[in-house]
Enzyme design. Structure first.
Site, PDB file in Angstrom:
ATOM      1  N   SER A 109       0.734  -1.202  -0.029  1.00 40.57           N
ATOM      2  CA  SER A 109       0.397  -0.031  -0.011  1.00 40.57           C
ATOM      3  C   SER A 109       1.007   1.216  -0.049  1.00 40.57           C
ATOM      4  O   SER A 109       1.950   1.177   0.717  1.00 40.57           O
ATOM      5  CB  SER A 109      -1.070  -0.193   1.288  1.00 40.57           C
ATOM      6  OG  SER A 109      -1.497   1.268   1.291  1.00 40.57           O
ATOM      7  N   TYR A 132      -1.966   5.898  -4.716  1.00 36.41           N
ATOM      8  CA  TYR A 132      -2.869   6.925  -4.940  1.00 36.41           C
ATOM      9  C   TYR A 132      -2.330   8.174  -5.442  1.00 36.41           C
ATOM     10  O   TYR A 132      -1.124   8.405  -5.285  1.00 36.41           O
ATOM     11  CB  TYR A 132      -3.309   7.224  -3.548  1.00 36.41           C
ATOM     12  CG  TYR A 132      -4.134   6.128  -2.567  1.00 36.41           C
ATOM     13  CD1 TYR A 132      -5.377   5.834  -3.032  1.00 36.41           C
ATOM     14  CD2 TYR A 132      -3.957   5.834  -1.267  1.00 36.41           C
ATOM     15  CE1 TYR A 132      -6.003   4.871  -2.607  1.00 36.41           C
ATOM     16  CE2 TYR A 132      -4.563   5.044  -0.536  1.00 36.41           C
ATOM     17  CZ  TYR A 132      -5.782   4.465  -1.379  1.00 36.41           C
ATOM     18  OH  TYR A 132      -6.574   3.688  -0.695  1.00 36.41           O
ATOM     19  N   THR A 158      -5.120   2.681  -7.502  1.00 32.38           N
ATOM     20  CA  THR A 158      -6.582   2.847  -7.068  1.00 32.38           C
ATOM     21  C   THR A 158      -7.367   3.801  -7.405  1.00 32.38           C
ATOM     22  O   THR A 158      -6.931   4.844  -7.305  1.00 32.38           O
ATOM     23  CB  THR A 158      -6.228   2.618  -5.598  1.00 32.38           C
ATOM     24  OG1 THR A 158      -5.462   1.449  -5.177  1.00 32.38           O
ATOM     25  CG2 THR A 158      -7.804   2.408  -4.845  1.00 32.38           C
ATOM     26  N   LYS A 230      -7.305  -0.596 -10.157  1.00 30.15           N
ATOM     27  CA  LYS A 230      -8.090  -1.276  -9.138  1.00 30.15           C
ATOM     28  C   LYS A 230      -9.129  -0.479  -8.784  1.00 30.15           C
ATOM     29  O   LYS A 230      -9.020   0.685  -8.459  1.00 30.15           O
ATOM     30  CB  LYS A 230      -7.113  -1.297  -7.755  1.00 30.15           C
ATOM     31  CG  LYS A 230      -7.651  -1.689  -6.513  1.00 30.15           C
ATOM     32  CD  LYS A 230      -6.751  -2.155  -5.493  1.00 30.15           C
ATOM     33  CE  LYS A 230      -7.255  -2.698  -4.421  1.00 30.15           C
ATOM     34  NZ  LYS A 230      -7.955  -1.782  -3.409  1.00 30.15           N
ATOM     35  N   HIS A 254     -12.997  -1.811  -2.742  1.00 33.88           N
ATOM     36  CA  HIS A 254     -12.053  -1.283  -1.583  1.00 33.88           C
ATOM     37  C   HIS A 254     -12.787  -2.041  -0.242  1.00 33.88           C
ATOM     38  O   HIS A 254     -12.458  -1.251   0.750  1.00 33.88           O
ATOM     39  CB  HIS A 254     -12.203   0.279  -1.587  1.00 33.88           C
ATOM     40  CG  HIS A 254     -10.922   0.824  -1.088  1.00 33.88           C
ATOM     41  ND1 HIS A 254     -10.265   1.700  -1.959  1.00 33.88           N
ATOM     42  CD2 HIS A 254     -10.256   0.918   0.165  1.00 33.88           C
ATOM     43  CE1 HIS A 254      -9.223   2.226  -1.127  1.00 33.88           C
ATOM     44  NE2 HIS A 254      -9.394   1.747  -0.019  1.00 33.88           N
ATOM     45  N   ARG A 257     -15.430  -0.376   1.632  1.00 30.29           N
ATOM     46  CA  ARG A 257     -14.973   0.971   2.487  1.00 30.29           C
ATOM     47  C   ARG A 257     -15.153   2.496   1.870  1.00 30.29           C
ATOM     48  O   ARG A 257     -14.891   3.309   2.419  1.00 30.29           O
ATOM     49  CB  ARG A 257     -13.485   0.762   2.936  1.00 30.29           C
ATOM     50  CG  ARG A 257     -13.146  -0.507   3.871  1.00 30.29           C
ATOM     51  CD  ARG A 257     -11.802  -0.613   3.787  1.00 30.29           C
ATOM     52  NE  ARG A 257     -10.884   0.033   4.618  1.00 30.29           N
ATOM     53  CZ  ARG A 257     -10.806   0.093   5.700  1.00 30.29           C
ATOM     54  NH1 ARG A 257     -11.487  -0.929   6.425  1.00 30.29           N
ATOM     55  NH2 ARG A 257      -9.877   0.576   6.436  1.00 30.29           N
ATOM     56  N   VAL A 288     -13.194 -12.405   0.177  1.00 35.39           N
ATOM     57  CA  VAL A 288     -12.601 -13.785  -0.258  1.00 35.39           C
ATOM     58  C   VAL A 288     -12.257 -14.497   1.377  1.00 35.39           C
ATOM     59  O   VAL A 288     -11.212 -13.833   1.955  1.00 35.39           O
ATOM     60  CB  VAL A 288     -11.541 -13.803  -1.253  1.00 35.39           C
ATOM     61  CG1 VAL A 288     -10.696 -15.376  -1.353  1.00 35.39           C
ATOM     62  CG2 VAL A 288     -11.959 -13.377  -2.429  1.00 35.39           C
TER      63      VAL A 288
HETATM   64  C1  FNR Z   1      -7.696  -1.391   2.496  1.00 37.57           C
HETATM   65  N1  FNR Z   1      -7.776  -1.362   1.160  1.00 37.57           N
HETATM   66  C2  FNR Z   1      -6.782  -0.416   0.522  1.00 37.57           C
HETATM   67  N2  FNR Z   1      -6.865  -0.467  -0.957  1.00 37.57           N
HETATM   68  C3  FNR Z   1      -5.873   0.310  -1.684  1.00 37.57           C
HETATM   69  O1  FNR Z   1      -5.659   0.369  -2.511  1.00 37.57           O
HETATM   70  N3  FNR Z   1      -4.893   1.029  -0.614  1.00 37.57           N
HETATM   71  C4  FNR Z   1      -4.866   1.171   0.807  1.00 37.57           C
HETATM   72  O2  FNR Z   1      -3.902   1.692   1.299  1.00 37.57           O
HETATM   73  C5  FNR Z   1      -6.032   0.234   1.191  1.00 37.57           C
HETATM   74  N4  FNR Z   1      -5.959   0.373   2.781  1.00 37.57           N
HETATM   75  C6  FNR Z   1      -6.778  -0.608   3.263  1.00 37.57           C
HETATM   76  C7  FNR Z   1      -6.696  -0.778   4.402  1.00 37.57           C
HETATM   77  C8  FNR Z   1      -7.779  -1.595   5.353  1.00 37.57           C
HETATM   78  C9  FNR Z   1      -7.627  -1.554   6.811  1.00 37.57           C
HETATM   79  C10 FNR Z   1      -8.647  -2.195   4.475  1.00 37.57           C
HETATM   80  C11 FNR Z   1      -9.401  -3.430   5.156  1.00 37.57           C
HETATM   81  C12 FNR Z   1      -8.745  -2.239   3.247  1.00 37.57           C
HETATM   82  C13 FNR Z   1      -8.719  -2.110   0.305  1.00 37.57           C
HETATM   83  C14 FNR Z   1      -7.892  -3.467  -0.098  1.00 37.57           C
HETATM   84  O3  FNR Z   1      -7.001  -3.309  -1.081  1.00 37.57           O
HETATM   85  C15 FNR Z   1      -8.948  -4.313  -0.819  1.00 37.57           C
HETATM   86  O4  FNR Z   1      -9.490  -4.061  -1.656  1.00 37.57           O
HETATM   87  C16 FNR Z   1     -10.095  -5.176   0.352  1.00 37.57           C
HETATM   88  O5  FNR Z   1      -9.425  -5.141   1.705  1.00 37.57           O
HETATM   89  C17 FNR Z   1     -10.598  -6.543  -0.229  1.00 37.57           C
HETATM   90  O6  FNR Z   1     -11.557  -6.899   0.522  1.00 37.57           O
HETATM   91  P1  FNR Z   1     -11.212  -7.837   1.974  1.00 37.57           P
HETATM   92  O7  FNR Z   1     -10.420  -8.770   1.427  1.00 37.57           O
HETATM   93  O8  FNR Z   1     -10.641  -7.073   2.997  1.00 37.57           O
HETATM   94  O9  FNR Z   1     -12.743  -8.267   2.160  1.00 37.57           O
END
Ligand code: FNR
Length: 362
Positions: A109, A132, A158, A230, A254, A257, A288
């Site tokens: 990340s 980002y 992303t 993404k 995401h 979120r 998943v």
């Molecule tokens: C994320 N995700 C995320 N995506 C991204 O592109 N950059 C990021 O910094 C983050 N940070 C992040 C923090 C936390 C705490 C979570 C839970 C998720 C999204 C992540 O890449 C992904 O899309 C999801 O987490 C996939 O879903 P599941 O496996 O958590 O259900």
């Protein structure tokens, strides 16, 4: 006495809840607003059934795949998630070593708590870097150049976060602004006066909400690495992404979120796959939690999946070993579902191995 060792990845979530401060657990576990999409990401998988075939020689099962030229042990990658040091003191260094041990790819990340350089020097996992786009393009450019210089093999852009989704647990908890290790020395932003989620305020002050499809060309001009986009959820955007020349697509909301009431990712996977017409690989993340989920995503046309929260919960519960176990469990479960469905190799998993609610019965 029954063992308290987790036997599936959801049990790591319970352990993580016992280990983590509430603010951090909520940050990891939570979704946007009513968390409708958060529940749907899981439930949409549960509505799909598998159509197994019997009397196939499944004495040898091979879960390995090649993704963008990288041969990995199973189609299960580590999704980019922020701030691994909130879970475990070694942060992303532990996660990266676990990914290397599992012979899979880690997507680091942008908001990692160990830097691009630290993670690169700590392990030999194949690494992608998630970007980002920052309001200041010169900073985004520097990050991409650092990732390229330090051996990351792709840029994951992303696209679903022009601003942060409303994560109400974080607002209530007054979530801290996590230290942005990759931005150290490049920028300071004061969010100390914010009364809600400082994490959200920081993100909204830094993310470039004016990013457009045309900017993929800019990204292309500053790197020779493959670009994976993404956050695609529709056929319209899948088509635009291919036309913009990306090298891969991740169907993602995401982890629920960002936009609540965005569709569950697996429910729109086929729509995207049909629009892409095999021109670039399609991956999926979101919900998943089982090897059967991986199997279902592959049957619907994904080349691989990524996992977010299970990795964080494994890390919080047991550090590097926890992440290794989570990856191993999912791989083993996938292997079992392949054996029990009559699919010795990944390429044997086809559309006719699943039934969705929108399939005709005859
Ligand atoms: C994320 N995700 C995320 N995506 C991204 O592109 N950059 C990021 O910094 C983050 N940070 C992040 C923090 C936390 C705490 C979570 C839970 C998720 C999204 C992540 O890449 C992904 O899309 C999801 O987490 C996939 O879903 P599941 O496996 O958590 O259900």
């Amino acid at each position: 006495k029954a063992s308290s060792e987790p036997v599936n990845v959801e049990e790591f979530k319970e352990l993580a809840k016992l280990t983590l401060p509430k603010m951090y657990y909520d940050f990891y576990a939570g979704g946007a607003e009513d968390e409708h999409t958060l529940r749907e990401n899981i439930q949409a998988f549960q509505r799909i059934t598998i159509r197994p075939r019997v009397l196939v020689d499944v004495s040898q099962i091979d879960t390995s795949v090649t993704i963008l030229g990288h041969h990995i042990s199973a189609p299960i990658l580590v999704a980019p998630t922020a701030a691994h040091k909130l879970a475990f003191y070694e942060g992303e260094l532990a996660t990266a070593r676990a990914a290397a041990a599992a012979k899979t790819i880690m997507v680091l990340s942008y908001s990692s708590s160990c830097s691009i350089e630290e993670v690169a020097s700590s392990c030999n996992a194949v690494r992608f870097f998630q970007l980002y786009v920052f309001k200041r393009r010169d900073i985004s450019r520097q990050l991409v150049e650092r990732a390229e210089r330090f051996g990351y093999k792709a840029i994951v852009l992303t696209a679903d976060a022009p601003r942060l989704g409303r994560r109400e647990a974080d607002i209530k908890n007054k979530m801290i602004a996590i230290p942005e290790k990759n931005l150290e020395g490049l920028i300071t932003i004061d969010v100390s006066s914010d009364q809600g989620s400082k994490f959200e305020t920081f993100a909204n002050k830094t993310l470039d909400a004016s990013l457009r499809w045309e900017d993929i060309e800019w990204l292309r001009s500053i790197t020779t690495l493959p670009i994976i986009i993404k956050g695609i959820l529709t056929r319209e955007d899948a088509t635009k992404a291919v036309e913009a020349g990306v090298d891969g697509i991740i169907v993602s909301n995401h982890g629920a979120r960002q936009l609540d009431f965005a569709p569950a990712t697996v429910s729109v996977l086929e729509e995207v796959v049909h629009a892409v017409k095999a021109r670039v690989p399609v991956l999926l993340d979101g919900g998943v939690r089982r090897g059967t989920d991986v199997f279902k995503a592959l049957a619907l046309g994904a080349q691989a999946v990524l996992i977010g929260r299970p990795v964080l919960f494994g890390l919080a519960a047991k550090g590097e070993e926890g992440v290794r176990k989570v990856l191993e469990m999912l791989k083993n479960e996938l292997e079992t579902s392949m054996a029990l469905s009559g699919c010795p190799c990944i390429k044997d998993i086809t559309r006719s191995h699943v039934r969705t609610h929108y399939d005709k019965l005859h």
